[in-house]
Design a protein around this motif. Sequence first.
Motif, mmCIF file in Angstrom:
data_model
loop_
_atom_site.group_PDB
_atom_site.id
_atom_site.type_symbol
_atom_site.label_atom_id
_atom_site.label_comp_id
_atom_site.label_asym_id
_atom_site.label_seq_id
_atom_site.Cartn_x
_atom_site.Cartn_y
_atom_site.Cartn_z
ATOM 1 N N LEU B 165 0.854 -1.184 0.000
ATOM 2 C CA LEU B 165 0.000 0.000 0.000
ATOM 3 C C LEU B 165 0.892 1.236 0.000
ATOM 4 C CD1 LEU B 165 -2.195 -1.313 2.930
ATOM 5 C CD2 LEU B 165 -2.911 -1.209 0.542
ATOM 6 N N VAL B 166 0.594 2.164 -0.883
ATOM 7 C CA VAL B 166 1.446 3.351 -0.993
ATOM 8 C C VAL B 166 0.585 4.611 -1.070
ATOM 9 C CG1 VAL B 166 3.229 4.531 -2.341
ATOM 10 C CG2 VAL B 166 3.207 2.021 -2.241
ATOM 11 N N LYS B 167 0.999 5.619 -0.324
ATOM 12 C CA LYS B 167 0.439 6.971 -0.512
ATOM 13 C C LYS B 167 1.611 7.908 -0.748
ATOM 14 C CE LYS B 167 -1.807 9.224 2.847
ATOM 15 N NZ LYS B 167 -2.995 9.652 3.629
ATOM 16 N N GLU B 168 1.582 8.559 -1.921
ATOM 17 C CA GLU B 168 2.699 9.406 -2.352
ATOM 18 C C GLU B 168 2.233 10.850 -2.384
ATOM 19 O OE1 GLU B 168 4.626 8.170 -6.215
ATOM 20 O OE2 GLU B 168 3.846 10.131 -6.780
ATOM 21 N N GLN B 169 2.897 11.691 -1.626
ATOM 22 C CA GLN B 169 2.556 13.119 -1.617
ATOM 23 C C GLN B 169 3.766 13.907 -2.084
ATOM 24 O OE1 GLN B 169 1.646 12.765 2.486
ATOM 25 N NE2 GLN B 169 -0.563 13.015 2.182
ATOM 26 N N LYS B 170 3.502 14.878 -2.952
ATOM 27 C CA LYS B 170 4.612 15.540 -3.624
ATOM 28 C C LYS B 170 4.322 17.018 -3.783
ATOM 29 C CE LYS B 170 6.139 12.945 -7.011
ATOM 30 N NZ LYS B 170 7.209 12.302 -7.784
ATOM 31 N N PHE B 171 5.304 17.826 -3.435
ATOM 32 C CA PHE B 171 5.236 19.267 -3.691
ATOM 33 C C PHE B 171 6.357 19.609 -4.652
ATOM 34 C CE2 PHE B 171 6.920 23.553 -2.516
ATOM 35 C CZ PHE B 171 5.844 24.312 -2.945
ATOM 36 N N TYR B 172 5.997 20.287 -5.747
ATOM 37 C CA TYR B 172 6.999 20.690 -6.739
ATOM 38 C C TYR B 172 6.944 22.205 -6.909
ATOM 39 C CZ TYR B 172 9.152 21.536 -11.295
ATOM 40 O OH TYR B 172 9.935 22.025 -12.310
ATOM 41 N N ALA B 173 8.124 22.830 -6.914
ATOM 42 C CA ALA B 173 8.194 24.285 -7.132
ATOM 43 C C ALA B 173 9.399 24.572 -8.014
ATOM 44 C CB ALA B 173 8.346 25.009 -5.796
#
Lengths: 462, 504
Positions: B165-173
Amino acid sequence: MTQLSAQEIVERALAASTVDGQVTFVVESSEANLRWASNSLTTNGAMRSRQIVVISFADGGAGMAAGTVSRTGTPEIAELVAASEQAARDAGPAEDAMPLIGDKPVGGGDWDADPAETSIEVFAEFAPALGHAFGEARDRGDLLFGFAEHQMTTTYLGSSTGLRLRHDQPTGRVELNGKSADFGRSVWAGTGTRDFRDVSVAALAADVARKMGWSQRRIDLPAGRYETLLPPSAASDLMIYLYWTMQARDADEGRSVFAKRGGGNRIGERLAALPLTLRSDPNAAGLEAAPFQIVQASSEAGSVFDNGMATPAVSWIENGVLTNLIRPRAWALKTTAPATAPVDNLLLEDATSSVTPDEMIASTERGLLLTTLWYIREVDPQTLLLTGLTRDGVFLVENGEVTGAVNNFRFNESPVDLLARTVQASRTERTLPREWNDWFTRAAMPMLRVPDFNMSSVSPAS
Amino acid sequence: MSPNRTVDESFLALPLTALADAALTRAVDLGCEHADLRVERIRTQVINLRDARPESFTDGEDLGLAVRVVHEGTWGFAAGVVLTAAEAVRLAEEAVTVAKVSAAVNSDRVELAPEPVYPDATYVSAYDVDPFEVADTEKAALLTDLSEQLLAADGVEHVQATCMLVKEQKFYADTAGTRARQQRVRIHPEFTALTVDRATGQFESMRTLAPPAGRGWEYLTGTGWDWRGELAEIPDLLRAKTKAPSVQAGRYDVIIDPSNLFLTIHESIGHATELDRALGYEAAYAGTSFATVDKLGTLQYGSPLMNVTGDRTAVHGLSTVGWDDEGVAGQQWDIVKDGVLVGYQVDRNMARLRGLPRSNGCSFADSSRHVPVQRMANVSLQPDPAGPSTQEMIAGVERGIYVVGDKSWSIDMQRYNFQFTGQRFYKIESGQLAGQVRDVAYQATTTDFWGSMSVVGGPETYVLGGAFNCGKAQPGQTAPVSHGCPSALFENINILNTVQEAGR
């Protein structure tokens, strides 16, 4: 934000424990890498990380259970411990439950010292030397591709039974791939290293240049069985796969190549005609690896209950006879056999051999000399039949001389059968596995001569 | 898409903007032409059961940040795990140092294809139940129950169950002004039944065909797959496989089920049409491609029935995103049209190198620790709108083999020669399935194989398969990717007997 030391984190986690037992380890890691293609840089990086792993052990009445929680960075230690304790309470009783290890293994390291680290500066001399090699390749009309990486991890492992263990693990690798401008000819050289001080770009480039020279003449050969010289890198990739299937439980349950017909396992059975010894040793020179177990999740190959257990030198195959399989303590107890843990290196030796790989080539009337193997996958676990490709140099040897480069092949072979059919092994030397070096870099192997290696079909790839 | 879902507050509460301002300002001060910052938090649980008993339950979270710069035409990359402005500044400085050390070996000036700026982009993948909001006891109990169902069947000696099970959270700037916040969830449950005949020493296994999916916990409780139905069939299928005759090696017409064909697409089309491979960036590792840029628009990849698309937009697709790791919006495009190679998967630097107006959004890094590289889109074979059902296809075959489920796979470094096995193989005789055969592998060369495709199944045969573990790049990175495809018929394919291959 206050930065706790790794040792302080371990102590705080252990102090916060409210259940029957705990193992916590902190892995401090740093790495640097350079990657290049067509005589120019493509990607690079310098990375640092800290991973904290808390394993709690709790007996809710039905038996001891384990729960593992890991986080990177700077998590709240109390929350991490509470989460792992909840995970242990939620889990059913563990089949591999055993009392935690309390005896300190030999080589437990200097607990108090700061972690070791690396940085991009490890390439201060390597990068200009590589630039020089690019220039030489350009002058020849050749292209160089490859990758260099240095990693340093320091693991601090503490347990509620009083263990305070530390291990520094440097891991380095270099791969240099040479190609003609049309990509039609392709060769490879590579090496493992602990610190890059022993890496000579010039020597790797010379190896590539020699093999590019061998490739000037192209010879097409059909599929079939050939006398084949497997150099140390190719031998290592096959033997590492063999090593990865050496779990006692799978064999004892009848579900591996090491299962014996009628029940039990094949320990005691002769696998190789030659007196070949396949072994692991945490103190092997240049291939040093952790002398104790570090296990995040239980499997047939390791148990979280065995964290901190000494992993002394072990022979898996001795003088051609299968002598040991990987066996966590709980399975050892169940089968009244010795507990045996894997070590992160692998050596294959014929102690009676003194010939060099070059001498084996010189004594070959007609045969194929491989460079590396690629895309190795299991076809049939019953026989451990593996498939894969030859890569970056299949050379025809005639009357002791390399006479040209042959097309690539897809092979279908079992490393267990290969051991039985190997008729000659050279002296053992350190090598870099080509296929598996993302996971396994510490290997020493001989060149092997197999009289009838199964090249199943031709691959047009170069 | 689940309209009610938003990126978790706990991720948005991290000092994302402050980190971006600190890193990007420092990078610009140091003279970088481009800089981007990623903050990633990836939560992973792996639950393993052996014979319906807990083997391991691990819960990991990987939280960190990375700065990538282009400094005087050279890449630089640095990654760390401490989320402070001071660390973001240090990483920007370190990335520039890495660029300077690397300049000694760089001769290709890095430039990026343009992309619109997205100052406030948000994307959440399509799932109903966040698996990390389900109690661990509930998850373990369901997997135990399903394992027990399988283990209770006659002839099943062992059952291996695993669920990732995977939850991927990503912030890109980035320095152009894009700011993207994304959250993706994926799940991969698998059950394998094993039987052992101690007298003969033979053992055999059969695994569920359910693909990994960009879905939540609902995938195991009835949405998108019938687990209990599939588990109920496995014991009989396994028993039949054990008793099946060994295949006679030779040439056969082969119908390949989507549960197997997705992987052949992945290996022989997906990787072969990655532009970085065609250009040689992966030459020393993952390899190159026979589908080189000089053949774009002319290479006959397969039969005229072959139409392949790339996308980062398919609902429940594992490679589906809102924006990639260079701030490029998700798109769909043609890769093979009427059998001819017409497109590649690219990132911004490669798009610029090839003179393309825009990247098609295939940049991906598997964590904050790794630099983004060109990774695979969902690469899918389109069904024939008027195509037959699998049953109808079988009815049209005189002597053949029907291949179901993936198992072993291997392909060469230019994506020509491949060999695949499967979970089960059925003999086809005079348009009918005539029982299983065993010890089968199929071996072919990519363009011959796709050129032999004579029937493409209809939309009702289409399944979105996929994998969590696509490997590429050095240091190694893994990427999740989906492949949709119908059943299809391939004529005159080389079938090996794997026991004979082992020399037995």
